[in-house]
Design a protein around this motif. Structure first.
Motif, short mmCIF file in Angstrom:
data_model
loop_
_atom_site.label_atom_id
_atom_site.label_comp_id
_atom_site.label_asym_id
_atom_site.label_seq_id
_atom_site.Cartn_x
_atom_site.Cartn_y
_atom_site.Cartn_z
N GLU A 44 15.83 73.71 68.27
CA GLU A 44 16.81 73.08 68.34
C GLU A 44 16.40 71.83 69.49
O GLU A 44 16.64 70.98 70.27
CB GLU A 44 18.63 73.21 69.49
CG GLU A 44 20.08 73.43 67.90
CD GLU A 44 20.46 73.44 68.49
OE1 GLU A 44 21.43 74.05 69.27
OE2 GLU A 44 21.57 74.02 67.41
N GLN A 45 16.13 72.52 70.94
CA GLN A 45 15.43 72.76 72.35
C GLN A 45 13.91 71.53 72.09
O GLN A 45 13.96 70.63 72.22
CB GLN A 45 14.82 73.63 73.37
CG GLN A 45 14.70 72.77 74.77
CD GLN A 45 13.99 74.20 75.31
OE1 GLN A 45 14.41 75.12 74.63
NE2 GLN A 45 12.57 73.82 76.19
N HIS A 46 13.36 72.64 70.83
CA HIS A 46 12.13 71.65 70.55
C HIS A 46 12.58 70.44 69.70
O HIS A 46 11.47 69.85 69.76
CB HIS A 46 11.50 72.72 69.96
CG HIS A 46 9.83 72.10 69.47
ND1 HIS A 46 9.09 71.61 70.94
CD2 HIS A 46 8.89 72.38 68.49
CE1 HIS A 46 7.88 71.15 70.24
NE2 HIS A 46 7.79 71.20 69.06
N ILE A 47 13.43 70.28 68.95
CA ILE A 47 14.13 68.92 67.84
C ILE A 47 13.88 68.06 69.42
O ILE A 47 13.68 66.64 68.99
CB ILE A 47 15.04 68.74 67.01
CG1 ILE A 47 14.80 69.73 65.94
CG2 ILE A 47 15.69 67.88 66.84
CD1 ILE A 47 16.59 70.46 64.82
N ALA A 48 14.84 68.15 70.35
CA ALA A 48 14.70 67.39 71.09
C ALA A 48 13.36 65.98 71.79
O ALA A 48 13.22 65.57 72.14
CB ALA A 48 15.81 67.86 72.09
N GLU A 49 12.71 67.70 71.97
CA GLU A 49 11.52 67.79 72.68
C GLU A 49 10.38 66.51 71.92
O GLU A 49 10.34 65.53 71.92
CB GLU A 49 10.64 68.70 73.34
CG GLU A 49 11.22 69.11 74.05
CD GLU A 49 10.74 71.08 74.01
OE1 GLU A 49 10.87 71.62 75.22
OE2 GLU A 49 10.18 71.26 73.25
N THR A 50 10.73 67.14 70.32
CA THR A 50 9.78 65.98 69.71
C THR A 50 10.48 64.92 68.89
O THR A 50 9.40 63.78 68.61
CB THR A 50 9.70 67.05 68.03
OG1 THR A 50 9.46 68.41 68.29
CG2 THR A 50 9.26 66.35 66.57
N GLN A 51 11.93 64.44 69.20
CA GLN A 51 12.31 63.05 68.53
C GLN A 51 11.97 62.42 70.16
O GLN A 51 11.46 61.20 70.22
CB GLN A 51 13.72 63.25 69.52
CG GLN A 51 14.09 63.59 68.09
CD GLN A 51 16.09 64.20 67.95
OE1 GLN A 51 16.19 64.70 69.24
NE2 GLN A 51 16.46 64.04 66.99
N GLU A 52 11.53 62.54 71.37
CA GLU A 52 10.93 62.08 72.95
C GLU A 52 9.38 61.71 71.95
O GLU A 52 8.90 60.92 72.44
CB GLU A 52 10.95 62.87 73.26
CG GLU A 52 10.38 61.80 75.23
CD GLU A 52 11.42 60.81 74.99
OE1 GLU A 52 10.38 59.90 75.99
OE2 GLU A 52 12.80 61.18 74.81
N GLN A 53 8.79 63.23 71.74
CA GLN A 53 6.91 62.78 71.94
C GLN A 53 6.84 61.19 70.23
O GLN A 53 6.03 60.59 70.79
CB GLN A 53 6.62 64.13 70.89
CG GLN A 53 7.00 65.18 71.97
CD GLN A 53 6.71 66.44 71.22
OE1 GLN A 53 6.31 66.52 70.61
NE2 GLN A 53 6.79 67.57 72.36
N ALA A 54 8.06 61.66 68.92
CA ALA A 54 7.62 60.61 68.37
C ALA A 54 7.66 58.85 69.17
O ALA A 54 7.18 58.05 69.04
CB ALA A 54 9.00 60.89 67.00
N ALA A 55 9.33 58.87 69.74
CA ALA A 55 9.66 57.65 70.47
C ALA A 55 7.90 57.16 71.25
O ALA A 55 7.96 56.48 71.22
CB ALA A 55 10.38 58.22 71.31
N VAL A 56 7.12 58.70 71.94
CA VAL A 56 6.41 57.97 73.11
C VAL A 56 5.51 57.45 71.92
O VAL A 56 4.85 56.33 72.07
CB VAL A 56 6.14 59.43 73.51
CG1 VAL A 56 4.24 59.24 74.47
CG2 VAL A 56 6.91 59.78 74.89
N LEU A 57 4.67 58.16 70.79
CA LEU A 57 3.69 57.31 70.33
C LEU A 57 4.11 56.33 69.13
O LEU A 57 3.21 55.11 69.62
CB LEU A 57 3.90 58.70 68.75
CG LEU A 57 2.87 60.01 69.60
CD1 LEU A 57 3.38 60.79 68.85
CD2 LEU A 57 1.65 60.20 70.57
N ARG A 58 5.68 56.65 69.18
CA ARG A 58 5.51 54.58 68.51
C ARG A 58 5.43 53.24 70.20
O ARG A 58 5.77 52.66 69.41
CB ARG A 58 7.52 54.49 68.28
CG ARG A 58 7.55 53.68 67.05
CD ARG A 58 8.71 53.98 66.65
NE ARG A 58 9.76 55.07 66.04
CZ ARG A 58 10.66 56.01 67.15
NH1 ARG A 58 10.85 56.09 67.74
NH2 ARG A 58 10.84 57.36 65.96
N GLY A 59 6.54 53.69 71.04
CA GLY A 59 5.87 52.88 72.14
C GLY A 59 4.46 52.72 71.73
O GLY A 59 4.51 51.55 72.25
#
Length: 168
Positions: A44-59
């Motif tokens: 669950e913690q890593h899902i939150a990190e991964t969502q942020e990583q995907a958003a950063v890459l998208r940005g």
């Protein structure tokens, strides 16, 4: 310089698709880990990190007028869905899922290493710090999986020996 930028954009798209695939895999696995609370909490913690990583890459892609690759994202999600579904029928899913996740984390680590080197070559200092943060998060997850795989395996074996639903 154009070729270098083209590689960079392609690798950014690949990394975004990779993170989308990771999200699909982890969410699929998470729903079947009720008997493994430590693993479930860490995922669950890593899902939150991964969502942020995907958003950063998208940005980063959007700010460079490159956009994400809908085709690559879709293909990654389909592959991850297939992997998650196939695990539903394996009685030792938690063990195989842990092994697959550990392997996937290392693919993510090296992808960020490539992006860091390329961003440095292009002088994209802002992106370097973002990639370094993501790489540390991936390394931390890989280390956690490695450090806890014996515990997860023992929990699986105990459930299996007690003839309980061991894979979940």
């Amino acid at each position: 310089m154009d070729e270098l930028r083209n590689h960079y954009i392609a690798w950014l798209r690949d990394a975004h698709a990779m993170e989308e695939q990771a999200l699909t895999m982890m969410k699929g696995m998470l729903s079947r880990l009720e008997h493994y609370p430590d693993l479930s909490a860490r995922i669950e913690q890593h899902i939150a990190e991964t969502q942020e990583q995907a958003a950063v890459l998208r940005g980063l892609l959007d700010s460079r007028a490159a956009g994400t690759s809908m085709v690559m994202d879709a293909m990654g999600k389909m592959a991850a869905t297939g992997q998650a579904l196939s695990g539903m029928f394996a009685e030792d899913e938690v063990v195989k899922g842990g092994m697959a996740s550990y392997t996937f984390e290392h693919m993510e680590i090296i992808a960020y290493k490539v992006l860091i080197a390329t961003a440095r070559q292009l002088g994209d200092a802002d992106a370097v710090s973002l990639f370094e943060k993501s790489m540390v998060e991936e390394q931390n997850m890989a280390d956690w999986l490695f450090d806890h795989m014996d515990e997860t395996t023992r929990a699986f074996l105990a459930r299996d020996a007690a003839d309980l639903p061991a894979g979940r």
